[in-house]
Write a protein that holds these residues in place. Sequence first.
Motif, PDB file in Angstrom:
ATOM      1  N   THR A  59      -6.656   7.268  -3.516  1.00  0.00           N
ATOM      2  CA  THR A  59      -7.825   6.548  -4.023  1.00  0.00           C
ATOM      3  C   THR A  59      -9.092   7.362  -3.791  1.00  0.00           C
ATOM      4  O   THR A  59      -9.960   7.454  -4.671  1.00  0.00           O
ATOM      5  CB  THR A  59      -7.928   5.166  -3.326  1.00  0.00           C
ATOM      6  N   ASP A  99     -10.860   5.232   2.266  1.00  0.00           N
ATOM      7  CA  ASP A  99      -9.735   4.512   1.656  1.00  0.00           C
ATOM      8  C   ASP A  99      -8.544   5.458   1.723  1.00  0.00           C
ATOM      9  O   ASP A  99      -8.628   6.546   2.310  1.00  0.00           O
ATOM     10  CB  ASP A  99     -10.064   4.104   0.200  1.00  0.00           C
ATOM     11  N   GLN A 100      -7.445   5.062   1.114  1.00  0.00           N
ATOM     12  CA  GLN A 100      -6.235   5.873   1.159  1.00  0.00           C
ATOM     13  C   GLN A 100      -6.442   7.176   0.373  1.00  0.00           C
ATOM     14  O   GLN A 100      -7.264   7.209  -0.550  1.00  0.00           O
ATOM     15  CB  GLN A 100      -5.073   5.074   0.590  1.00  0.00           C
ATOM     16  N   LYS A 120     -14.858  -5.485   2.481  1.00  0.00           N
ATOM     17  CA  LYS A 120     -14.823  -6.573   1.502  1.00  0.00           C
ATOM     18  C   LYS A 120     -13.432  -6.645   0.867  1.00  0.00           C
ATOM     19  O   LYS A 120     -12.920  -5.650   0.360  1.00  0.00           O
ATOM     20  CB  LYS A 120     -15.887  -6.307   0.427  1.00  0.00           C
ATOM     21  N   GLN A 143     -10.392  -3.651  -9.083  1.00  0.00           N
ATOM     22  CA  GLN A 143     -11.424  -4.133  -8.162  1.00  0.00           C
ATOM     23  C   GLN A 143     -12.811  -4.036  -8.801  1.00  0.00           C
ATOM     24  O   GLN A 143     -13.676  -4.873  -8.591  1.00  0.00           O
ATOM     25  CB  GLN A 143     -11.421  -3.318  -6.853  1.00  0.00           C
ATOM     26  N   GLY A 177     -12.793   0.667   0.580  1.00  0.00           N
ATOM     27  CA  GLY A 177     -13.765   0.402  -0.498  1.00  0.00           C
ATOM     28  C   GLY A 177     -13.256   0.713  -1.884  1.00  0.00           C
ATOM     29  O   GLY A 177     -14.010   0.621  -2.849  1.00  0.00           O
ATOM     30  N   GLY A 178     -11.969   1.116  -2.010  1.00  0.00           N
ATOM     31  CA  GLY A 178     -11.466   1.499  -3.337  1.00  0.00           C
ATOM     32  C   GLY A 178     -12.204   2.740  -3.817  1.00  0.00           C
ATOM     33  O   GLY A 178     -12.389   3.702  -3.058  1.00  0.00           O
ATOM     34  N   LEU A 237      -5.134  -0.580  -9.432  1.00  0.00           N
ATOM     35  CA  LEU A 237      -5.689  -1.560  -8.489  1.00  0.00           C
ATOM     36  C   LEU A 237      -7.163  -1.250  -8.234  1.00  0.00           C
ATOM     37  O   LEU A 237      -8.017  -2.139  -8.236  1.00  0.00           O
ATOM     38  CB  LEU A 237      -4.940  -1.539  -7.152  1.00  0.00           C
ATOM     39  N   TRP A 272       0.833  -1.207   0.000  1.00  0.00           N
ATOM     40  CA  TRP A 272       0.000   0.000   0.000  1.00  0.00           C
ATOM     41  C   TRP A 272       0.861   1.248   0.000  1.00  0.00           C
ATOM     42  O   TRP A 272       0.511   2.246  -0.628  1.00  0.00           O
ATOM     43  CB  TRP A 272      -0.976  -0.026   1.189  1.00  0.00           C
ATOM     44  N   ASP A 301      -5.812   6.168   6.810  1.00  0.00           N
ATOM     45  CA  ASP A 301      -4.897   5.031   6.875  1.00  0.00           C
ATOM     46  C   ASP A 301      -5.405   4.219   8.057  1.00  0.00           C
ATOM     47  O   ASP A 301      -5.203   4.613   9.213  1.00  0.00           O
ATOM     48  CB  ASP A 301      -3.458   5.499   7.107  1.00  0.00           C
ATOM     49  N   PHE A 302      -6.118   3.137   7.773  1.00  0.00           N
ATOM     50  CA  PHE A 302      -6.806   2.448   8.884  1.00  0.00           C
ATOM     51  C   PHE A 302      -5.856   1.679   9.801  1.00  0.00           C
ATOM     52  O   PHE A 302      -6.262   1.164  10.817  1.00  0.00           O
ATOM     53  CB  PHE A 302      -7.965   1.571   8.402  1.00  0.00           C
ATOM     54  N   ILE A 303      -4.565   1.633   9.414  1.00  0.00           N
ATOM     55  CA  ILE A 303      -3.591   1.016  10.324  1.00  0.00           C
ATOM     56  C   ILE A 303      -3.321   1.976  11.487  1.00  0.00           C
ATOM     57  O   ILE A 303      -3.148   1.566  12.628  1.00  0.00           O
ATOM     58  CB  ILE A 303      -2.256   0.723   9.597  1.00  0.00           C
TER      59      ILE A 303
HETATM   60  C1  LIG Z   1      -8.304  -5.471  -2.418  1.00  0.00           C
HETATM   61  S1  LIG Z   1      -8.882  -3.810  -2.387  1.00  0.00           S
HETATM   62  C2  LIG Z   1     -10.632  -4.050  -1.975  1.00  0.00           C
HETATM   63  C3  LIG Z   1     -11.510  -2.951  -2.555  1.00  0.00           C
HETATM   64  C4  LIG Z   1     -13.014  -3.172  -2.356  1.00  0.00           C
HETATM   65  N1  LIG Z   1     -13.365  -3.300  -0.954  1.00  0.00           N
HETATM   66  C5  LIG Z   1     -13.497  -4.389  -3.118  1.00  0.00           C
HETATM   67  O1  LIG Z   1     -13.792  -5.421  -2.523  1.00  0.00           O
HETATM   68  O2  LIG Z   1     -13.584  -4.320  -4.349  1.00  0.00           O
HETATM   69  C6  LIG Z   1      -8.200  -3.258  -0.854  1.00  0.00           C
HETATM   70  C7  LIG Z   1      -8.448  -1.781  -0.591  1.00  0.00           C
HETATM   71  O3  LIG Z   1      -7.942  -1.452   0.718  1.00  0.00           O
HETATM   72  C8  LIG Z   1      -7.315  -0.177   0.645  1.00  0.00           C
HETATM   73  N2  LIG Z   1      -6.316  -0.092   1.727  1.00  0.00           N
HETATM   74  C9  LIG Z   1      -5.263  -0.909   1.959  1.00  0.00           C
HETATM   75  N3  LIG Z   1      -4.566  -0.505   3.042  1.00  0.00           N
HETATM   76  C10 LIG Z   1      -5.200   0.593   3.506  1.00  0.00           C
HETATM   77  C11 LIG Z   1      -4.969   1.452   4.621  1.00  0.00           C
HETATM   78  N4  LIG Z   1      -3.946   1.262   5.453  1.00  0.00           N
HETATM   79  N5  LIG Z   1      -5.839   2.455   4.848  1.00  0.00           N
HETATM   80  C12 LIG Z   1      -6.891   2.658   3.999  1.00  0.00           C
HETATM   81  N6  LIG Z   1      -7.173   1.874   2.927  1.00  0.00           N
HETATM   82  C13 LIG Z   1      -6.329   0.857   2.683  1.00  0.00           C
HETATM   83  C14 LIG Z   1      -6.683  -0.153  -0.740  1.00  0.00           C
HETATM   84  O4  LIG Z   1      -6.406   1.177  -1.170  1.00  0.00           O
HETATM   85  C15 LIG Z   1      -7.750  -0.862  -1.572  1.00  0.00           C
HETATM   86  O5  LIG Z   1      -8.678   0.049  -2.117  1.00  0.00           O
END
Ligand SMILES: C[S@@+](CC[C@H](N)C(=O)[O-])C[C@H]1O[C@@H](n2cnc3c(N)ncnc32)[C@H](O)[C@@H]1O
Length: 268
Positions: A206, A202-203, A249, A148, A180-181, A144, A130, A233-235
């Motif tokens: 995005t 989301d980030q 999802k 999705q 959610g992308g 990416l 990420w 940044d959900f971390i």
């Molecule tokens: C595999 S995609 C899934 C997108 C959507 N939920 C779907 O199912 O089609 C993972 C998503 O998580 C987001 N993501 C990953 N790490 C993140 C973070 N630390 N904070 C926010 N979003 C994050 C990515 O940018 C990406 O859009």
Amino acid sequence: MNHFTASCLNVAVTSKLADHLLPAGPQGLQVNKLSKLTGIIPNKLSRVLRLLAHKGCFKEVEPDVWANNRLSMELLSQQPTSALVGLFTDEAYVAGTTLSSTLTDSHYGPSVQLNEASWNRAMNFTGTLWDFYQNVDPARGLRLAEAQIGYCHVLTFESVLHGYPFKDLPTGTTICDLGGGFGHVSMHIAKACPQLRIILQDQPGTIAAAKSYWEKGAPEVVREGRVEFIAIDFITQVPKQGCDYYFIKNVVTARRTLSDRGTDGVPI
Ligand SMILES: C[S@@+](CC[C@H](N)C(=O)[O-])C[C@H]1O[C@@H](n2cnc3c(N)ncnc32)[C@H](O)[C@@H]1O
């Protein structure tokens, strides 16, 4: 899909073969002309196309004259499926090449750190995937998000909508689409269930692109103020508090982070 097919599909999407063939229509385009448009020599280009045609993608209308068919039209750069093919045949494919040695490596094998995955070893990159998408290669990050959408077109849009009772939720219910992308799934839900409000998280990169995606795809939802865009940044940050549901999802890390923190009984 064997490695030949994956590699040739990657050539097709990277060199935009379907886009170049589009103006020629069913009569097709001579490989020498396609060569000039792509910078790949005719002999090699025809071999790539022939392999794909053998799999039903592209058509050789006469020797060394190539046209699109129904399957190759999915590889047009405007199509989300094209981004999905790009993702699967590029960073996902590269990650696969080191999976076996990563799983059996004494350090990387047992690790569950986000920056110690097979992909990291393949790319020799010490940050998370990420980080890479946000800070090193934003174009791949946006791909990416597009991929999705392609994935959902191919597999899951309808199943999400009909698999959960979104339609029965009361007016004003808020759903946080976390990770959610572009929000392609929650857009689908918002259109079918006008009583719901969506909070898309989301980030930052995005989320910035997601706004125009919604303005184009669901202008009425944006106009009615039924969607809110919040970068996260959900971390390190807490998702928007007080939502009725958290919809997660295909985001294993978000699920894990929320489970670790606890959700105060809010349904996920
Ligand atoms: C595999 S995609 C899934 C997108 C959507 N939920 C779907 O199912 O089609 C993972 C998503 O998580 C987001 N993501 C990953 N790490 C993140 C973070 N630390 N904070 C926010 N979003 C994050 C990515 O940018 C990406 O859009």
